[in-house]
Design a protein around this motif. Structure first.
Motif, PDB file in Angstrom:
ATOM      1  N   ALA A 168      86.286  56.327   7.157  1.00 26.20           N
ATOM      2  CA  ALA A 168      86.826  56.720   5.630  1.00 26.20           C
ATOM      3  C   ALA A 168      85.521  57.115   4.871  1.00 26.20           C
ATOM      4  N   VAL A 169      84.598  56.468   4.954  1.00 25.89           N
ATOM      5  CA  VAL A 169      83.231  56.735   4.255  1.00 25.89           C
ATOM      6  C   VAL A 169      82.901  58.115   4.534  1.00 25.89           C
ATOM      7  N   PHE A 170      82.551  58.384   5.905  1.00 21.32           N
ATOM      8  CA  PHE A 170      81.760  59.580   5.932  1.00 21.32           C
ATOM      9  C   PHE A 170      82.814  60.772   5.814  1.00 21.32           C
ATOM     10  N   TYR A 171      84.305  60.609   5.998  1.00 23.90           N
ATOM     11  CA  TYR A 171      85.102  61.599   6.026  1.00 23.90           C
ATOM     12  C   TYR A 171      85.085  61.957   4.250  1.00 23.90           C
ATOM     13  N   THR A 172      85.259  60.983   3.497  1.00 25.60           N
ATOM     14  CA  THR A 172      85.251  61.147   2.246  1.00 25.60           C
ATOM     15  C   THR A 172      83.817  61.726   1.434  1.00 25.60           C
ATOM     16  N   LEU A 173      82.807  61.157   2.153  1.00 24.07           N
ATOM     17  CA  LEU A 173      81.758  62.052   1.504  1.00 24.07           C
ATOM     18  C   LEU A 173      81.642  63.345   2.084  1.00 24.07           C
ATOM     19  N   GLY A 174      82.014  63.563   3.207  1.00 20.98           N
ATOM     20  CA  GLY A 174      81.927  65.194   3.557  1.00 20.98           C
ATOM     21  C   GLY A 174      83.016  65.974   2.777  1.00 20.98           C
ATOM     22  N   ASN A 175      84.210  65.398   2.445  1.00 22.78           N
ATOM     23  CA  ASN A 175      84.893  66.029   1.702  1.00 22.78           C
ATOM     24  C   ASN A 175      84.292  66.507   0.053  1.00 22.78           C
ATOM     25  N   ILE A 176      83.547  65.446  -0.286  1.00 18.25           N
ATOM     26  CA  ILE A 176      82.828  65.443  -1.648  1.00 18.25           C
ATOM     27  C   ILE A 176      81.818  66.342  -1.521  1.00 18.25           C
ATOM     28  N   SER A 177      81.101  66.310  -0.607  1.00 17.28           N
ATOM     29  CA  SER A 177      79.908  67.445  -0.473  1.00 17.28           C
ATOM     30  C   SER A 177      80.426  68.749   0.033  1.00 17.28           C
TER      31      SER A 177
END
Length: 160
Positions: free
Chosen positions: A66-75
Motif C-alpha cells: 500500500a505504501v509503495f503503490y501509493t508513493l508510486g502513484n503520487i510520484s
C-alpha cells in the motif's frame, strides 16, 4: 514541437510581458523539464512495481504494498509538474471537468495509507489500492479529449 511546449507550459494564450520574461529566465529549460518528468514518472512506476512484489511477503507485505503503490502513484502524478509547473497543474487538477475525479483520487490515496498504517486492515488497503488505480486512470483520461465518453460507451456496450 514548439506548439506542444507552449501548450504544456501554459504560454499559448499569454502575451509575453516583463513577468513572462522573468519567469522564462528563472525556469527550467524544456529538456530539463522532460528529463525531470521521465525520471519522476520512472520512479513512480518502479515504486508501484516494487509495491506489487512486496505484496507477497508473509508479514507486513500488504502495508508495504500500500505504501509503495501509493508513493508510486503520487510520484507519477507529480511528474506532470515538470511539464506544466506546479500552479498550472493544481489549477488543471481542480477544473470543474475533473474535480470529482481529483477528489476521489486524493481521497483514495489518503485512505490507502490510513488503512495500512492506522487501521491495520489489509483488506481495506487492497480495496483502496484498487480504487486508487481506477480513480487515477479516470483522472488521467480526463486530459485526453473525448476519452471519457469512449470509455463510457465501451462499458455500456460490454454490459448490454
Amino acid at each position: 514541437m514548439d506548439k506542444l511546449k507552449r501548450v504544456l507550459s501554459g504560454k499559448d494564450a499569454e502575451e509575453p510581458g516583463v513577468l513572462a520574461e522573468v519567469a522564462d529566465a528563472s525556469s527550467l529549460s524544456w529538456s530539463t523539464r522532460v528529463k525531470g518528468f521521465i525520471a519522476c514518472f520512472a520512479i513512480g512506476v518502479l515504486c508501484s512495481i516494487l509495491g506489487t512484489c512486496l505484496l507477497w511477503l508473509p508479514r507486513r507485505g500488504t502495508v508495504l504494498f500500500a505504501v509503495f503503490y501509493t508513493l508510486g502513484n503520487i510520484s507519477s502524478l507529480g511528474s506532470t509538474i515538470f511539464l506544466m509547473g506546479p500552479m498550472r497543474q493544481l489549477k488543471r487538477m481542480f477544473e470543474p471537468t475533473r474535480l470529482i475525479a481529483t477528489i476521489v483520487m486524493l481521497l483514495c490515496l489518503i485512505l490507502t495509507l490510513c488503512s495500512a498504517f492506522w487501521w491495520h486492515n489489509k483488506g481495506l488497503a487492497l480495496i483502496f489500492c484498487v480504487l486508487q488505480f481506477f480513480a487515477l486512470a479516470w483522472y488521467s483520461i480526463s486530459y485526453i479529449p473525448f476519452a471519457r465518453d469512449a470509455v463510457k460507451k465501451c462499458f455500456t456496450a460490454c454490459l448490454t
